[in-house]
Scaffold this motif. Sequence first.
Motif, mmCIF file in Angstrom:
data_model
loop_
_atom_site.group_PDB
_atom_site.id
_atom_site.type_symbol
_atom_site.label_atom_id
_atom_site.label_comp_id
_atom_site.label_asym_id
_atom_site.label_seq_id
_atom_site.Cartn_x
_atom_site.Cartn_y
_atom_site.Cartn_z
ATOM 1 N N GLU A 86 -10.476 8.361 8.046
ATOM 2 C CA GLU A 86 -10.802 7.017 7.547
ATOM 3 C C GLU A 86 -9.639 6.451 6.735
ATOM 4 O OE1 GLU A 86 -12.497 3.490 7.162
ATOM 5 O OE2 GLU A 86 -13.162 5.088 8.486
ATOM 6 N N THR A 87 -9.009 7.263 5.915
ATOM 7 C CA THR A 87 -7.843 6.822 5.146
ATOM 8 C C THR A 87 -6.717 6.401 6.087
ATOM 9 O OG1 THR A 87 -8.423 8.228 3.268
ATOM 10 C CG2 THR A 87 -6.129 7.524 3.421
ATOM 11 N N ALA A 88 -6.493 7.178 7.144
ATOM 12 C CA ALA A 88 -5.462 6.819 8.130
ATOM 13 C C ALA A 88 -5.785 5.471 8.776
ATOM 14 C CB ALA A 88 -5.335 7.919 9.173
ATOM 15 N N ARG A 89 -7.043 5.272 9.161
ATOM 16 C CA ARG A 89 -7.470 3.993 9.757
ATOM 17 C C ARG A 89 -7.203 2.839 8.797
ATOM 18 N NH1 ARG A 89 -12.014 7.023 10.908
ATOM 19 N NH2 ARG A 89 -12.140 7.680 13.069
ATOM 20 N N GLU A 90 -7.573 3.034 7.528
ATOM 21 C CA GLU A 90 -7.389 1.989 6.518
ATOM 22 C C GLU A 90 -5.920 1.607 6.344
ATOM 23 O OE1 GLU A 90 -9.257 3.646 3.052
ATOM 24 O OE2 GLU A 90 -11.279 3.307 3.843
ATOM 25 N N HIS A 91 -5.021 2.542 6.642
ATOM 26 C CA HIS A 91 -3.590 2.279 6.532
ATOM 27 C C HIS A 91 -2.971 1.832 7.857
ATOM 28 C CE1 HIS A 91 -4.078 4.342 2.691
ATOM 29 N NE2 HIS A 91 -2.993 3.691 2.343
ATOM 30 N N GLY A 92 -3.815 1.556 8.851
ATOM 31 C CA GLY A 92 -3.339 1.042 10.119
ATOM 32 C C GLY A 92 -2.663 2.073 11.005
ATOM 33 N N VAL A 93 -2.902 3.343 10.757
ATOM 34 C CA VAL A 93 -2.305 4.406 11.556
ATOM 35 C C VAL A 93 -3.090 4.565 12.852
ATOM 36 C CG1 VAL A 93 -1.852 6.903 11.646
ATOM 37 C CG2 VAL A 93 -1.374 5.611 9.550
ATOM 38 N N GLU A 94 -2.371 4.615 13.973
ATOM 39 C CA GLU A 94 -3.016 4.832 15.265
ATOM 40 C C GLU A 94 -3.434 6.291 15.378
ATOM 41 O OE1 GLU A 94 -2.068 4.676 20.037
ATOM 42 O OE2 GLU A 94 -0.802 3.500 18.678
ATOM 43 N N LEU A 95 -4.678 6.507 15.758
ATOM 44 C CA LEU A 95 -5.213 7.857 15.904
ATOM 45 C C LEU A 95 -5.160 8.298 17.358
ATOM 46 C CD1 LEU A 95 -8.457 7.479 13.742
ATOM 47 C CD2 LEU A 95 -6.163 8.112 12.980
ATOM 48 N N ILE A 96 -4.806 9.539 17.587
ATOM 49 C CA ILE A 96 -4.956 10.138 18.917
ATOM 50 C C ILE A 96 -6.407 10.566 19.087
ATOM 51 C CG2 ILE A 96 -4.316 12.111 20.367
ATOM 52 C CD1 ILE A 96 -1.476 11.850 19.156
ATOM 53 N N SER A 116 3.037 5.838 14.659
ATOM 54 C CA SER A 116 2.531 5.275 13.397
ATOM 55 C C SER A 116 2.935 6.106 12.187
ATOM 56 C CB SER A 116 0.999 5.200 13.427
ATOM 57 O OG SER A 116 0.547 4.282 14.380
ATOM 58 N N THR A 117 3.584 7.247 12.415
ATOM 59 C CA THR A 117 3.877 8.168 11.304
ATOM 60 C C THR A 117 5.350 8.579 11.287
ATOM 61 O OG1 THR A 117 3.158 10.034 12.674
ATOM 62 C CG2 THR A 117 1.516 9.075 11.160
ATOM 63 N N GLY A 118 6.226 7.633 11.569
ATOM 64 C CA GLY A 118 7.655 7.891 11.476
ATOM 65 C C GLY A 118 8.198 8.844 12.522
ATOM 66 N N GLY A 119 7.536 8.908 13.674
ATOM 67 C CA GLY A 119 8.000 9.776 14.754
ATOM 68 C C GLY A 119 7.534 11.207 14.666
#
Length: 127
Positions: A86-96, A116-119
């Motif tokens: 949920e924290t990752a989603r809130e920060h706009g990180v794409e989830l696999i 989404s996480t610097g490679g």
Amino acid sequence: MHIDHLGIATDDASELATLYADLFDAPVAHEEEFDGLRVVFLEFGESYFELLEPMEKGTISRYLDSRGAGIHHVALRTDDIEDALETAREHGVELIDDEPRLGAWGHDVAFLHPKSTGGVLIEFVEH
């Protein structure tokens, strides 16, 4: 959170495990065949090296074909994987993985997309 393990893609987990065990005094903590892979965990105190050897065509074999052996992912241990996602989603990180799934050792895991996480391919692990 802290580093749970580094996932290392290799063509020969046994050979690499022997080298690392001798070189770093890192004992084998766990071995299994999982999801088309031979997986060997070497203990480094509170963390592990996870050696990933493909036994069939799949993600790791494609990784080895395109990039060669080396670090595949960084896994972070969390006490609440749902909250971490949920924290990752809130920060706009794409989830696999939108939801946790079963990983090695029977742990719940979920991956974040490296674009989404610097490679860096990041895995959340909940024991």
